[in-house]
Design a protein around this motif. Structure first.
Motif, PDB file in Angstrom:
ATOM      1  N   ALA A   9      -7.547  -3.343   0.634  1.00  0.00           N
ATOM      2  CA  ALA A   9      -8.915  -3.827   0.420  1.00  0.00           C
ATOM      3  C   ALA A   9      -8.948  -5.329   0.171  1.00  0.00           C
ATOM      4  CB  ALA A   9      -9.556  -3.081  -0.752  1.00  0.00           C
ATOM      5  N   PHE A  10      -7.853  -5.878  -0.378  1.00  0.00           N
ATOM      6  CA  PHE A  10      -7.745  -7.318  -0.609  1.00  0.00           C
ATOM      7  C   PHE A  10      -7.174  -8.051   0.604  1.00  0.00           C
ATOM      8  CE2 PHE A  10      -8.197  -6.251  -5.124  1.00  0.00           C
ATOM      9  CZ  PHE A  10      -8.923  -7.335  -5.596  1.00  0.00           C
ATOM     10  N   GLY A  11      -6.889  -7.318   1.669  1.00  0.00           N
ATOM     11  CA  GLY A  11      -6.370  -7.955   2.879  1.00  0.00           C
ATOM     12  C   GLY A  11      -4.872  -8.145   2.893  1.00  0.00           C
ATOM     13  N   MET A  12      -4.148  -7.387   2.063  1.00  0.00           N
ATOM     14  CA  MET A  12      -2.693  -7.485   2.036  1.00  0.00           C
ATOM     15  C   MET A  12      -2.071  -6.565   3.084  1.00  0.00           C
ATOM     16  SD  MET A  12      -1.842  -7.570  -2.079  1.00  0.00           S
ATOM     17  CE  MET A  12      -0.245  -8.381  -1.919  1.00  0.00           C
ATOM     18  N   HIS A  13      -0.850  -6.893   3.485  1.00  0.00           N
ATOM     19  CA  HIS A  13      -0.041  -6.017   4.316  1.00  0.00           C
ATOM     20  C   HIS A  13       0.784  -5.131   3.379  1.00  0.00           C
ATOM     21  CE1 HIS A  13      -1.258  -8.511   7.634  1.00  0.00           C
ATOM     22  NE2 HIS A  13      -0.726  -9.582   7.062  1.00  0.00           N
ATOM     23  N   THR A  14       1.089  -3.919   3.823  1.00  0.00           N
ATOM     24  CA  THR A  14       1.746  -2.958   2.931  1.00  0.00           C
ATOM     25  C   THR A  14       2.997  -2.355   3.568  1.00  0.00           C
ATOM     26  OG1 THR A  14       0.259  -1.233   3.778  1.00  0.00           O
ATOM     27  CG2 THR A  14      -0.390  -2.332   1.729  1.00  0.00           C
ATOM     28  N   ILE A  15       4.046  -2.292   2.751  1.00  0.00           N
ATOM     29  CA  ILE A  15       5.288  -1.615   3.131  1.00  0.00           C
ATOM     30  C   ILE A  15       5.579  -0.565   2.064  1.00  0.00           C
ATOM     31  CG2 ILE A  15       7.767  -1.853   3.587  1.00  0.00           C
ATOM     32  CD1 ILE A  15       7.284  -4.800   4.213  1.00  0.00           C
ATOM     33  N   GLY A  16       5.869   0.647   2.468  1.00  0.00           N
ATOM     34  CA  GLY A  16       6.199   1.710   1.529  1.00  0.00           C
ATOM     35  C   GLY A  16       7.672   2.063   1.598  1.00  0.00           C
ATOM     36  N   PHE A  17       8.216   2.521   0.468  1.00  0.00           N
ATOM     37  CA  PHE A  17       9.620   2.936   0.396  1.00  0.00           C
ATOM     38  C   PHE A  17       9.722   4.251  -0.356  1.00  0.00           C
ATOM     39  CE2 PHE A  17      13.355   3.392  -2.289  1.00  0.00           C
ATOM     40  CZ  PHE A  17      14.394   3.292  -1.381  1.00  0.00           C
ATOM     41  N   GLY A  18      10.584   5.143   0.132  1.00  0.00           N
ATOM     42  CA  GLY A  18      10.841   6.391  -0.571  1.00  0.00           C
ATOM     43  C   GLY A  18      11.997   7.126   0.074  1.00  0.00           C
ATOM     44  N   ARG A  19      12.345   8.276  -0.506  1.00  0.00           N
ATOM     45  CA  ARG A  19      13.481   9.054   0.010  1.00  0.00           C
ATOM     46  C   ARG A  19      13.111   9.849   1.257  1.00  0.00           C
ATOM     47  NH1 ARG A  19      16.500  12.542  -4.423  1.00  0.00           N
ATOM     48  NH2 ARG A  19      14.452  12.816  -5.359  1.00  0.00           N
ATOM     49  N   THR A  20      11.809  10.172   1.404  1.00  0.00           N
ATOM     50  CA  THR A  20      11.356  10.892   2.591  1.00  0.00           C
ATOM     51  C   THR A  20      10.223  10.108   3.247  1.00  0.00           C
ATOM     52  OG1 THR A  20       9.852  12.218   1.212  1.00  0.00           O
ATOM     53  CG2 THR A  20      12.005  13.166   1.721  1.00  0.00           C
ATOM     54  N   GLU A  21      10.250  10.047   4.566  1.00  0.00           N
ATOM     55  CA  GLU A  21       9.284   9.227   5.295  1.00  0.00           C
ATOM     56  C   GLU A  21       7.871   9.771   5.139  1.00  0.00           C
ATOM     57  OE1 GLU A  21       8.684   7.116   9.661  1.00  0.00           O
ATOM     58  OE2 GLU A  21      10.392   8.430   9.294  1.00  0.00           O
ATOM     59  N   LYS A  22       6.924   8.850   4.967  1.00  0.00           N
ATOM     60  CA  LYS A  22       5.522   9.223   4.824  1.00  0.00           C
ATOM     61  C   LYS A  22       4.660   8.365   5.744  1.00  0.00           C
ATOM     62  CE  LYS A  22       6.051  10.700   0.023  1.00  0.00           C
ATOM     63  NZ  LYS A  22       5.673  10.484  -1.374  1.00  0.00           N
ATOM     64  N   LYS A  23       3.661   9.017   6.323  1.00  0.00           N
ATOM     65  CA  LYS A  23       2.680   8.303   7.138  1.00  0.00           C
ATOM     66  C   LYS A  23       1.363   8.300   6.383  1.00  0.00           C
ATOM     67  CE  LYS A  23       4.853   9.396  11.556  1.00  0.00           C
ATOM     68  NZ  LYS A  23       4.709  10.043  12.889  1.00  0.00           N
ATOM     69  N   ASP A  24       0.776   7.126   6.279  1.00  0.00           N
ATOM     70  CA  ASP A  24      -0.441   6.992   5.495  1.00  0.00           C
ATOM     71  C   ASP A  24      -1.270   5.853   6.085  1.00  0.00           C
ATOM     72  OD1 ASP A  24      -2.217   6.059   3.236  1.00  0.00           O
ATOM     73  OD2 ASP A  24      -1.228   7.714   2.225  1.00  0.00           O
ATOM     74  N   PRO A  25      -2.592   6.016   6.218  1.00  0.00           N
ATOM     75  CA  PRO A  25      -3.433   4.951   6.768  1.00  0.00           C
ATOM     76  C   PRO A  25      -3.358   3.646   5.982  1.00  0.00           C
ATOM     77  CG  PRO A  25      -4.675   7.007   6.567  1.00  0.00           C
ATOM     78  CD  PRO A  25      -3.366   7.224   5.897  1.00  0.00           C
ATOM     79  N   ALA A  26      -3.014   3.741   4.678  1.00  0.00           N
ATOM     80  CA  ALA A  26      -2.943   2.532   3.845  1.00  0.00           C
ATOM     81  C   ALA A  26      -1.638   1.772   4.027  1.00  0.00           C
ATOM     82  CB  ALA A  26      -3.130   2.899   2.379  1.00  0.00           C
ATOM     83  N   LEU A  27      -0.696   2.343   4.786  1.00  0.00           N
ATOM     84  CA  LEU A  27       0.605   1.703   5.001  1.00  0.00           C
ATOM     85  C   LEU A  27       0.701   1.085   6.386  1.00  0.00           C
ATOM     86  CD1 LEU A  27       3.407   4.024   3.553  1.00  0.00           C
ATOM     87  CD2 LEU A  27       2.663   1.789   2.711  1.00  0.00           C
ATOM     88  N   ASP A  28       1.234  -0.129   6.443  1.00  0.00           N
ATOM     89  CA  ASP A  28       1.559  -0.744   7.735  1.00  0.00           C
ATOM     90  C   ASP A  28       2.938  -0.303   8.203  1.00  0.00           C
ATOM     91  OD1 ASP A  28      -0.833  -2.323   8.018  1.00  0.00           O
ATOM     92  OD2 ASP A  28      -0.061  -3.593   6.426  1.00  0.00           O
ATOM     93  N   VAL A  29       3.869  -0.200   7.253  1.00  0.00           N
ATOM     94  CA  VAL A  29       5.253   0.157   7.572  1.00  0.00           C
ATOM     95  C   VAL A  29       5.791   1.060   6.477  1.00  0.00           C
ATOM     96  CG1 VAL A  29       7.599  -0.736   7.961  1.00  0.00           C
ATOM     97  CG2 VAL A  29       5.632  -2.080   8.705  1.00  0.00           C
ATOM     98  N   PHE A  30       6.631   2.028   6.848  1.00  0.00           N
ATOM     99  CA  PHE A  30       7.384   2.796   5.859  1.00  0.00           C
ATOM    100  C   PHE A  30       8.863   2.635   6.166  1.00  0.00           C
ATOM    101  CE2 PHE A  30       9.514   6.279   3.822  1.00  0.00           C
ATOM    102  CZ  PHE A  30       8.835   6.426   2.623  1.00  0.00           C
ATOM    103  N   SER A  31       9.651   2.394   5.118  1.00  0.00           N
ATOM    104  CA  SER A  31      11.092   2.232   5.297  1.00  0.00           C
ATOM    105  C   SER A  31      11.840   3.014   4.219  1.00  0.00           C
ATOM    106  CB  SER A  31      11.480   0.747   5.220  1.00  0.00           C
ATOM    107  OG  SER A  31      12.885   0.594   5.288  1.00  0.00           O
ATOM    108  N   MET A  32      12.973   3.559   4.604  1.00  0.00           N
ATOM    109  CA  MET A  32      13.844   4.212   3.626  1.00  0.00           C
ATOM    110  C   MET A  32      14.999   3.290   3.244  1.00  0.00           C
ATOM    111  SD  MET A  32      13.840   8.256   4.699  1.00  0.00           S
ATOM    112  CE  MET A  32      13.884   8.068   6.476  1.00  0.00           C
TER     113      MET A  32
END
Length: 296
Positions: A146-169
């Motif tokens: 909402a603030f115009g930031m880019h987002t990267i997510g990290f976790g043990r299992t891959e997740k797809k989410d509209p709020a994420l630009d990239v997911f990495s393990m």
């Protein structure tokens, strides 16, 4: 069935009319405090199961404080994951904005008689790397977008989410590609000390935020890192050994006293969610069942 309600935090005062409503919803008698006859224990803090206890439901999201070795294996234990996510995510964004907008520095300067209109920075277009993409991580990602930031997510299992630009393990990928690092991992044997000097040294940005647990970060490594890199900042709601704070806190730290989830007008929501899961257990389908192997 009997529910033993064991709440050991003064800030969490649960009114009797709410408990009456929960008795009707669960069909159980609710007893405040320890009961040896309790089939179910709903708790905040360290619980005491009774002789008949078969199910334990945490009001808090984290369960790292439990002594799993001394809780009978027949007892099903559930966390309250996601229940506190909204106020914690708000607190994380508040810490980030406070640093980017020089809020603490400006307030102190003006109170000390210095009126200095120092340029701040915008978080627009910045990248936030979210270490631990559960409920808190997801709520932070929504607000960051909402603030115009880019987002990267990290976790043990891959997740797809509209709020994420990239997911990495790969934690190194997150470190090297983020302007802000957010720590929202659960504390368990896999994550304890995970944020160490090697990880910190690979961080591209200048801001690391912790709204998880202090022990996820290696204390000696973080203090050393902050002393060597005065331009890097640690914004945290938790500290090692809290509530007793020993030693000097580095100047490039903004700290709050583990209050991220304690929003006065939100406190009943996690309690309601805990009791919803009790109902789910009674009907044979509880959520957030804790894997003891993550802690033992």
């Amino acid at each position: 069935m009997i529910i033993s309600l064991q709440v050991k935090f003064a800030a969490m005062d649960i009114p009797d009319d709410f408990l009456k409503m929960m008795e009707e919803k669960t069909g159980c008698k609710i007893v405040k405090g320890f009961s040896d006859d309790a089939d179910i224990v709903v708790f905040a803090g360290k619980p005491e199961p009774g002789k008949k206890t078969v199910f334990m439901q945490s009001i808090s999201a984290g369960v790292n404080h439990l002594d799993f070795r001394n809780i009978d294996k027949k007892i099903v234990i559930c966390s309250n994951a996601d229940a506190w996510s909204i106020p914690v995510a708000e607190h994380a964004m508040a810490l980030i904005l406070a640093k980017y907008k020089n809020i603490c520095e400006s307030n102190t300067a003006i109170r000390n008689g210095t009126y200095n209109r120092k340029l701040s920075e915008s978080i627009y277009g910045q990248t936030i790397g979210i270490m631990g993409y559960g409920g808190i991580g997801r709520e932070v990602a929504i607000r960051a977008k909402a603030f115009g930031m880019h987002t990267i997510g990290f976790g043990r299992t891959e997740k797809k989410d509209p709020a994420l630009d990239v997911f990495s393990m790969e934690s190194e990928y997150v470190a090297k590609n983020s302007d802000v690092i957010l720590i929202s991992l659960p504390l368990n044997k896999h994550t304890r000390g995970m944020i160490d000097y090697k990880f910190l040294s690979s961080v591209k940005g200048n801001i690391i935020v912790n709204v998880g647990r202090s022990e996820i970060v290696n204390m000696d490594d973080m203090i050393k890192f902050l002393e060597e890199n005065k331009n890097k900042w640690f914004l945290t709601d938790v500290w090692w050994g809290e509530p007793e704070i020993k030693g000097e806190i580095p100047e490039n730290v903004i700290i709050t006293p583990h209050v991220a989830g304690l929003a006065r007008n939100f406190m009943q929501v996690p309690v309601e969610k805990a009791f919803e899961n009790v109902v789910a257990y009674i009907h044979g389908n509880p959520g957030n069942i804790v894997n003891r192997n993550d802690y033992i």
